[in-house]
Enzyme design. Sequence first.
Site, PDB file in Angstrom:
ATOM      1  N   LYS A 153      -5.696 -11.554  -9.298  1.00 37.43           N
ATOM      2  CA  LYS A 153      -4.310 -11.114  -9.534  1.00 37.43           C
ATOM      3  C   LYS A 153      -3.444 -11.844  -8.529  1.00 37.43           C
ATOM      4  O   LYS A 153      -3.499 -11.588  -7.323  1.00 37.43           O
ATOM      5  CB  LYS A 153      -4.181  -9.606  -9.359  1.00 37.43           C
ATOM      6  CG  LYS A 153      -2.780  -9.102  -9.682  1.00 37.43           C
ATOM      7  CD  LYS A 153      -2.727  -7.597  -9.696  1.00 37.43           C
ATOM      8  CE  LYS A 153      -1.393  -7.084 -10.209  1.00 37.43           C
ATOM      9  NZ  LYS A 153      -0.260  -7.487  -9.397  1.00 37.43           N
ATOM     10  N   ASP A 162       0.837  -1.209   0.000  1.00 35.07           N
ATOM     11  CA  ASP A 162       0.000   0.000   0.000  1.00 35.07           C
ATOM     12  C   ASP A 162       0.863   1.248   0.000  1.00 35.07           C
ATOM     13  O   ASP A 162       0.651   2.180  -0.766  1.00 35.07           O
ATOM     14  CB  ASP A 162      -0.849   0.048   1.288  1.00 35.07           C
ATOM     15  CG  ASP A 162      -2.128  -0.732   1.127  1.00 35.07           C
ATOM     16  OD1 ASP A 162      -2.378  -1.209   0.001  1.00 35.07           O
ATOM     17  OD2 ASP A 162      -2.857  -0.851   2.118  1.00 35.07           O
ATOM     18  N   ALA A 163       1.871   1.254   0.886  1.00 34.23           N
ATOM     19  CA  ALA A 163       2.716   2.436   1.022  1.00 34.23           C
ATOM     20  C   ALA A 163       3.489   2.672  -0.278  1.00 34.23           C
ATOM     21  O   ALA A 163       3.638   3.815  -0.730  1.00 34.23           O
ATOM     22  CB  ALA A 163       3.667   2.252   2.202  1.00 34.23           C
ATOM     23  N   TYR A 164       3.945   1.583  -0.910  1.00 28.78           N
ATOM     24  CA  TYR A 164       4.693   1.722  -2.167  1.00 28.78           C
ATOM     25  C   TYR A 164       3.792   2.308  -3.249  1.00 28.78           C
ATOM     26  O   TYR A 164       4.163   3.249  -3.954  1.00 28.78           O
ATOM     27  CB  TYR A 164       5.252   0.367  -2.613  1.00 28.78           C
ATOM     28  CG  TYR A 164       6.007   0.439  -3.929  1.00 28.78           C
ATOM     29  CD1 TYR A 164       7.311   0.934  -3.964  1.00 28.78           C
ATOM     30  CD2 TYR A 164       5.411   0.046  -5.125  1.00 28.78           C
ATOM     31  CE1 TYR A 164       8.004   1.036  -5.169  1.00 28.78           C
ATOM     32  CE2 TYR A 164       6.100   0.137  -6.335  1.00 28.78           C
ATOM     33  CZ  TYR A 164       7.397   0.625  -6.348  1.00 28.78           C
ATOM     34  OH  TYR A 164       8.084   0.725  -7.532  1.00 28.78           O
ATOM     35  N   LEU A 207       0.875  -3.860 -15.049  1.00 27.15           N
ATOM     36  CA  LEU A 207      -0.535  -3.485 -15.160  1.00 27.15           C
ATOM     37  C   LEU A 207      -0.733  -2.156 -14.444  1.00 27.15           C
ATOM     38  O   LEU A 207      -0.104  -1.906 -13.408  1.00 27.15           O
ATOM     39  CB  LEU A 207      -1.425  -4.532 -14.477  1.00 27.15           C
ATOM     40  CG  LEU A 207      -1.622  -5.869 -15.184  1.00 27.15           C
ATOM     41  CD1 LEU A 207      -2.305  -6.858 -14.243  1.00 27.15           C
ATOM     42  CD2 LEU A 207      -2.451  -5.693 -16.454  1.00 27.15           C
ATOM     43  N   CYS A 221       6.972 -26.048  30.095  1.00 27.32           N
ATOM     44  CA  CYS A 221       7.047 -26.110  31.546  1.00 27.32           C
ATOM     45  C   CYS A 221       7.328 -27.562  31.926  1.00 27.32           C
ATOM     46  O   CYS A 221       6.679 -28.473  31.394  1.00 27.32           O
ATOM     47  CB  CYS A 221       5.722 -25.657  32.157  1.00 27.32           C
ATOM     48  SG  CYS A 221       5.645 -25.960  33.926  1.00 27.32           S
ATOM     49  N   CYS A 277       0.960 -28.342  34.864  1.00 26.90           N
ATOM     50  CA  CYS A 277       1.047 -26.886  34.963  1.00 26.90           C
ATOM     51  C   CYS A 277      -0.305 -26.271  34.654  1.00 26.90           C
ATOM     52  O   CYS A 277      -0.727 -25.318  35.260  1.00 26.90           O
ATOM     53  CB  CYS A 277       2.103 -26.370  33.990  1.00 26.90           C
ATOM     54  SG  CYS A 277       2.108 -24.583  33.817  1.00 26.90           S
ATOM     55  N   ARG A 297      10.335 -12.454 -15.423  1.00 26.31           N
ATOM     56  CA  ARG A 297       9.999 -11.213 -16.118  1.00 26.31           C
ATOM     57  C   ARG A 297      11.209 -10.283 -16.230  1.00 26.31           C
ATOM     58  O   ARG A 297      11.354  -9.576 -17.217  1.00 26.31           O
ATOM     59  CB  ARG A 297       8.865 -10.499 -15.377  1.00 26.31           C
ATOM     60  CG  ARG A 297       8.517  -9.200 -16.042  1.00 26.31           C
ATOM     61  CD  ARG A 297       7.227  -8.633 -15.545  1.00 26.31           C
ATOM     62  NE  ARG A 297       7.346  -8.108 -14.186  1.00 26.31           N
ATOM     63  CZ  ARG A 297       6.484  -7.283 -13.638  1.00 26.31           C
ATOM     64  NH1 ARG A 297       5.425  -6.892 -14.332  1.00 26.31           N
ATOM     65  NH2 ARG A 297       6.643  -6.856 -12.412  1.00 26.31           N
ATOM     66  N   CYS A 348       3.330 -21.248  36.591  1.00 27.32           N
ATOM     67  CA  CYS A 348       3.426 -21.936  37.882  1.00 27.32           C
ATOM     68  C   CYS A 348       4.789 -21.774  38.545  1.00 27.32           C
ATOM     69  O   CYS A 348       4.992 -22.247  39.646  1.00 27.32           O
ATOM     70  CB  CYS A 348       3.089 -23.413  37.700  1.00 27.32           C
ATOM     71  SG  CYS A 348       4.363 -24.311  36.826  1.00 27.32           S
TER      72      CYS A 348
HETATM   73  S1  IVH Z   1      -2.268 -10.097 -17.143  1.00 29.22           S
HETATM   74  C1  IVH Z   1       0.646  -7.477 -20.132  1.00 29.22           C
HETATM   75  N1  IVH Z   1      -3.349 -11.499 -15.258  1.00 29.22           N
HETATM   76  O1  IVH Z   1       0.609  -8.803 -12.213  1.00 29.22           O
HETATM   77  C2  IVH Z   1       0.506  -7.865 -18.717  1.00 29.22           C
HETATM   78  N2  IVH Z   1      -1.287 -10.450 -14.787  1.00 29.22           N
HETATM   79  O2  IVH Z   1       1.318  -6.017 -11.733  1.00 29.22           O
HETATM   80  C3  IVH Z   1      -0.697  -8.723 -18.579  1.00 29.22           C
HETATM   81  N3  IVH Z   1      -0.432 -10.906 -12.542  1.00 29.22           N
HETATM   82  O3  IVH Z   1       3.131  -8.613 -14.577  1.00 29.22           O
HETATM   83  C4  IVH Z   1      -0.727  -9.325 -17.270  1.00 29.22           C
HETATM   84  N4  IVH Z   1      -2.074 -12.203 -11.899  1.00 29.22           N
HETATM   85  O4  IVH Z   1       2.874 -10.809 -13.250  1.00 29.22           O
HETATM   86  C5  IVH Z   1      -2.313 -10.732 -15.602  1.00 29.22           C
HETATM   87  N5  IVH Z   1      -4.448 -12.804 -13.706  1.00 29.22           N
HETATM   88  C6  IVH Z   1      -3.410 -12.040 -14.046  1.00 29.22           C
HETATM   89  C7  IVH Z   1      -2.346 -11.797 -13.167  1.00 29.22           C
HETATM   90  C8  IVH Z   1      -1.297 -10.977 -13.577  1.00 29.22           C
HETATM   91  C9  IVH Z   1      -0.920 -11.659 -11.564  1.00 29.22           C
HETATM   92  C10 IVH Z   1       0.828 -10.169 -12.449  1.00 29.22           C
HETATM   93  C11 IVH Z   1       1.677 -10.250 -13.664  1.00 29.22           C
HETATM   94  C12 IVH Z   1       1.893  -8.822 -14.074  1.00 29.22           C
HETATM   95  C13 IVH Z   1       1.689  -8.114 -12.776  1.00 29.22           C
HETATM   96  C14 IVH Z   1       1.358  -6.667 -12.962  1.00 29.22           C
END
Ligand code: IVH
Length: 708
Positions: free
Chosen positions: A120, A41-43, A88, A436, A442, A141, A423
Amino acid sequence: MTDALHATPLADQAEYAQAVRVAVDAAAAYYGAGDSALDDDAYDRLVRGIEAYEAAHPDHVLPGSPTGKVAGGAVTGDVPHTVPMLSLDNVFSADELAGWAAGLERRLGRPVEMWSVEPKLDGLAVSARYHAGRLTQLVTRGDGVAGEDVSHAIGTVEGLPETLTEPVTVEIRGEVLMTAAQFEDACAKRTAHDGTTFANPRSAAAGTLRAKDRPYRCETTFFGYGALPLPPDDGGEPAARLRELPHSRIMELVAGLGVRTTGATPVGVIAVSTVEQVQARVEEIAAVRAELPFGIDGIVVKADLAADQEQAGFSSRAPRWAIAYKLPAVEKITKLVGVEWNIGRTGIIAPRAVLEPVLLDGSVVTYATLHNPADITRRGLMIGDHVTVYKAGDVIPRVEAPVVHLRTGAERPIEFPDVCPRCGAEIDVSQQRWRCVRGRACRAVASVSYAVGRDQLDIEGLGETRIVQMVEAGLVADFADLFTLTREQILGLDRMGETSTDNLLAAIERAKEKPLNKVFCALGVRGTGRSMSRRIARHFGSMDAIRAADAEALQAVDGIGPEKAAALVEELAELGPLIDRLVAAGVTMTEPGATGPRPAGPGAAGSDAEAGQGAGAGAGDGSVVELPLTGMAVVVTGAMSGPLEALSRTEMNELIERAGGRASSSVSARTSLLVAGEKAGSKRDKAATLGVRIATPEEFAAMVASFI
Ligand code: IVH
């Protein structure tokens, strides 16, 4: 799409430069060792702040800025990708989702007819290259343009077969992760090997995929989310189909080739036609997130049709036809304010972290497990530390690690107890888990109270105050002592009259008639509650058979794995003298109706076969009687009706187990059947979402009619 609520505000150029440094370091740590000092979240907030600042001050943009770069520009590799592996873009709310979808439809000049919605997955992206149906190369990747060759892992990733069902040439992209079970297993293996553990499933999966010569092997799982034509076959089949078919159909095609896809997750890939339906599906998936057997950090929404994807195209960082709807992080940073030392029923001294309350996966967390003292030392935790707290699926929250660079110098070491905090007896520190030296004694009051409880021996008139009196008077040290209490001893206790004494003695006498499962449960063996006790009792039929069973024989019981089996053998040996006293007192040691275990096979010998001499009327010929619920995990919710109306939950659970099933209290992807009566609430919704079969009490009664 920048939302002020989700962006860290940056006042000036200096704050912007500082934010870029912090984000770049965090991304490097996240994609490297997997131990970023910022939670997700923070990132995300920081990067959004950076984006907002850059939009307002385009001339200040630093070349090292993480915006517009895959993985924040943190990682590289040396195997070029055929097509860049992009990231994404994110949205965080229903409004942002609607805004993104409207923007995409404006760009296309037409409504998007079909959306697909899928989880995801929180792992690491890999590309699997198949030539003529054989997996030839596995690449991470990396920076999106080139990745690291991890082909040495071929054959070790579940769901990613070495050969496809057809000899096609195709590149399948997806996520490698560890399920909660794989993670637990990996941590246990690593602890046994070098005393350390993995920080979280994502970094465990990343480390495992890269590791070349670890002396131990950990399992990972792959779920594909995309497929591309791969040269040199990208002119032929299935390349043409991959360019024409909707995403949801491509996932089916990939599954048909034998590769696991997001379609095989409990929430699947669902195609819907309106943004409102997308939002509803997002909410359904979010609601079952905690039940999933692996971590997800959001939901991916994609324009399903190939024509829409092609026309929308890509930005430098991400496809324009897909978006990640991010869910709140399940890893948070909070403060360790103290450590409590709790004593379990068996005398185990368990440290527990007391945290500054933090919202984690929808619930406020104030405590987290710390496992054992050695674990605290290994992690180098101190009181006052900022710590990362993690929760995966229904796993209890755990403290991962201190965020060392946030230390102020005011942190204090954690004090370990010298004597049992309950105890005052000595502590046995010879094992990782301290204990214990008085063991169960105990916790005499707690363990006797548990043993006489309604679901165990059900001894009426024996409340905690009475038990304290008995323990303090030296009459009772464990529950076997109850059966040798004399009338005089009880009468001698404060406020104990003739009638109540006789009633208590009668209740103790009745407890001797309880079936084995209740007696076994009363023993309070670690990890064996009511339903596990019922399964054990039904499987073995008699206490003798249970005691004769070795770890292997115990594993024949549903839900007992190698670790639990070994612990059980050890505890049962320890409980031997207590069990002997129960036997001598005439307590029932058999399970009515249980047949005892079947020999493992024609050649079976040794303890397995001996353990087969359980009490009860077995078929005797070794024939397998298939019960109606064999192999099924069944959950009951709502009010029972019809023939089941009068049954309590415990009785329903007993019925399920008599019929061969396993009773469970919460619905998850592993549930086979939900029995839902009137006023069934969220469990019913969850079951419907997960596609779990639902039966009315009447339908269920018909299934198990002969066992009611
Ligand atoms: S589609 C062109 N589907 O999330 C990229 N990505 O933050 C299309 N990820 O690099 C990605 N679950 O490693 C897709 N159901 C899903 C996913 C997913 C995890 C990852 C993936 C992507 C990263 C992006």
